[in-house]
Each structure stands twice: as structure tokens, then as C-alpha cells.
Motif scaffolding. Structure first.
Motif, PDB file in Angstrom:
ATOM      1  N   ASN A 114      36.730   1.697  10.550  1.00  0.00           N
ATOM      2  CA  ASN A 114      37.824   1.196   9.716  1.00  0.00           C
ATOM      3  C   ASN A 114      38.891   0.652  10.660  1.00  0.00           C
ATOM      4  OD1 ASN A 114      36.578   2.048   7.347  1.00  0.00           O
ATOM      5  ND2 ASN A 114      37.477   4.072   7.500  1.00  0.00           N
ATOM      6  N   THR A 115      39.135  -0.638  10.570  1.00  0.00           N
ATOM      7  CA  THR A 115      40.022  -1.281  11.529  1.00  0.00           C
ATOM      8  C   THR A 115      40.933  -2.304  10.852  1.00  0.00           C
ATOM      9  OG1 THR A 115      40.080  -2.527  13.604  1.00  0.00           O
ATOM     10  CG2 THR A 115      38.270  -3.007  12.122  1.00  0.00           C
ATOM     11  N   THR A 116      42.001  -2.633  11.538  1.00  0.00           N
ATOM     12  CA  THR A 116      42.914  -3.665  11.041  1.00  0.00           C
ATOM     13  C   THR A 116      42.507  -5.038  11.547  1.00  0.00           C
ATOM     14  OG1 THR A 116      44.405  -3.260  12.913  1.00  0.00           O
ATOM     15  CG2 THR A 116      44.861  -2.080  10.848  1.00  0.00           C
ATOM     16  N   TYR A 117      41.492  -5.090  12.455  1.00  0.00           N
ATOM     17  CA  TYR A 117      41.067  -6.365  13.014  1.00  0.00           C
ATOM     18  C   TYR A 117      39.586  -6.368  13.222  1.00  0.00           C
ATOM     19  CZ  TYR A 117      40.317 -10.080  16.376  1.00  0.00           C
ATOM     20  OH  TYR A 117      39.860 -11.197  17.013  1.00  0.00           O
ATOM     21  N   PRO A 118      38.777  -7.279  12.818  1.00  0.00           N
ATOM     22  CA  PRO A 118      39.026  -8.189  11.721  1.00  0.00           C
ATOM     23  C   PRO A 118      38.753  -7.552  10.365  1.00  0.00           C
ATOM     24  CG  PRO A 118      36.900  -8.707  12.669  1.00  0.00           C
ATOM     25  CD  PRO A 118      37.477  -7.535  13.432  1.00  0.00           C
ATOM     26  N   ASP A 119      37.758  -6.619  10.288  1.00  0.00           N
ATOM     27  CA  ASP A 119      37.465  -5.957   9.019  1.00  0.00           C
ATOM     28  C   ASP A 119      36.699  -4.655   9.275  1.00  0.00           C
ATOM     29  OD1 ASP A 119      34.621  -8.033   7.995  1.00  0.00           O
ATOM     30  OD2 ASP A 119      35.079  -7.045   9.870  1.00  0.00           O
ATOM     31  N   ASN A 120      36.436  -3.927   8.211  1.00  0.00           N
ATOM     32  CA  ASN A 120      35.709  -2.664   8.314  1.00  0.00           C
ATOM     33  C   ASN A 120      34.204  -2.931   8.328  1.00  0.00           C
ATOM     34  OD1 ASN A 120      38.238  -1.467   8.075  1.00  0.00           O
ATOM     35  ND2 ASN A 120      38.044  -1.292   5.868  1.00  0.00           N
ATOM     36  N   PHE A 121      33.451  -2.072   9.029  1.00  0.00           N
ATOM     37  CA  PHE A 121      32.013  -2.265   9.079  1.00  0.00           C
ATOM     38  C   PHE A 121      31.324  -0.961   9.470  1.00  0.00           C
ATOM     39  CE2 PHE A 121      33.690  -3.297  13.253  1.00  0.00           C
ATOM     40  CZ  PHE A 121      32.805  -2.701  14.143  1.00  0.00           C
ATOM     41  N   TRP A 122      29.999  -0.932   9.264  1.00  0.00           N
ATOM     42  CA  TRP A 122      29.144   0.165   9.721  1.00  0.00           C
ATOM     43  C   TRP A 122      28.490  -0.267  11.013  1.00  0.00           C
ATOM     44  CZ3 TRP A 122      28.937   4.958   7.810  1.00  0.00           C
ATOM     45  CH2 TRP A 122      29.417   5.173   6.527  1.00  0.00           C
TER      46      TRP A 122
END
Length: 166
Positions: A114-122
Motif C-alpha cells: 500500500n503506497t502513495t506512489y504510484p498505486d497499491n499492488f500485490w
């Protein structure tokens, strides 16, 4: 979803461990001699960068050559005003010791980023490793066979490691 597979595999490993425990209990081996706890704690701070990692794990010695276990991981990363991320997940690991000093490993890791850059991912990683083992410490290198430069938690496919279990 990959996390479901990891959870199911972890339960399967625990089931196999319980069966092995039952067999070892009948042969007089104590469970405390076969279960080992370890993991890592990490803290990196400097020039607007912060990285905090907590990753406990546990393995069960099935016999003198093979161990299997599971781990959890949580981390927080912040780099100045560029980005901030929370990473958490689980892994399953298998260790093979063909001789006392050599340890081969396979570890399947599933992390949510979960991040502010660029997006959330697995992020899924499958590490194959080799290390030199002495007592409860192993030093070696592992390779992520699923490494992709894009949407990846790690910068490189090869990673050195120090593994300690008590």
C-alpha cells in the motif's frame, strides 16, 4: 488469489508438521527440539529515508535434512516527500540440508504493498537460495525467479541473506 494459496499451503505444512510431531513423539523426540523461531528486525534511517521491518518466522525440522515453516512480514517505508508505503504479507519456506554445511531453500512470499506512489499492488516472489550453514546461522544468496522490474518490492532479483533460527 495468491494469498489464499499461501494460507492453504501454510495449513498443509502445519498439518504435515503435526503428523511428523506425532511420529516423533512416538520415537521419543521432543517437539521443542524440532521447532525453531527466527526472523528479522530492520531499521534504516537517514537523509529523509526511513525503513522499518518486522518479519518473524518459524520452521519445523521434519528430519535432519528437511525443514518447513512459515513467516509474516510487515514494513513501513518513507522517502522524504516522494512516497510512503506499508507492506505486509506472509511466506512459506522449505529448507534442505543435503550436508551439514550446505542449505538449499525455496520461499514463496506474497506481499501487499500500500503506497502513495504510484498505486497499491500485490507482489509475489519465489526465492531459490543456497547458503553456508554453521549451527543455527546460514549466510547465502537467494534469487527471485518471479522478479519483474515494474511493480516490485525488491530492486534486484539476487539478494544476500543471513538466516538465524533458535
Amino acid at each position: 488469489m495468491m494469498l489464499d494459496k499461501i494460507i492453504k499451503s501454510t495449513f498443509l505444512l502445519l498439518f504435515v508438521g503435526i503428523l511428523s510431531f506425532k511420529a516423533s513423539a512416538q520415537s521419543g523426540t521432543k517437539i521443542s527440539e524440532r521447532v525453531h523461531f527466527g526472523g528479522s528486525l530492520g531499521l534504516s534511517i537517514g537523509s529523509g529515508f526511513t525503513n522499518i521491518v518486522v518479519a518473524p518466522s518459524m520452521i519445523y525440522d521434519v528430519n535432519q535434512y528437511f525443514s518447513a515453516g512459515a513467516g509474516l512480514q510487515g514494513s513501513y517505508v518513507k522517502w522524504q516527500n516522494n512516497f510512503e508505503s506499508f507492506i505486509y504479507g506472509a511466506s512459506i519456506i522449505g529448507l534442505v540440508n543435503p550436508i551439514e554445511q550446505l542449505q538449499l531453500s525455496a520461499e514463496l512470499e506474497q506481499l501487499r504493498v500500500n503506497t502513495t506512489y504510484p498505486d497499491n499492488f500485490w507482489n509475489t516472489a519465489l526465492f531459490l537460495g543456497v547458503g553456508y550453514r554453521t549451527d543455527n546461522v546460514t549466510v547465502g544468496v537467494r534469487y527471485n525467479v518471479l522478479f519483474k522490474a515494474r511493480n516490485n518490492v525488491y530492486n534486484e532479483a539476487f539478494m544476500p541473506f543471513v538466516r538465524v533460527y533458535f
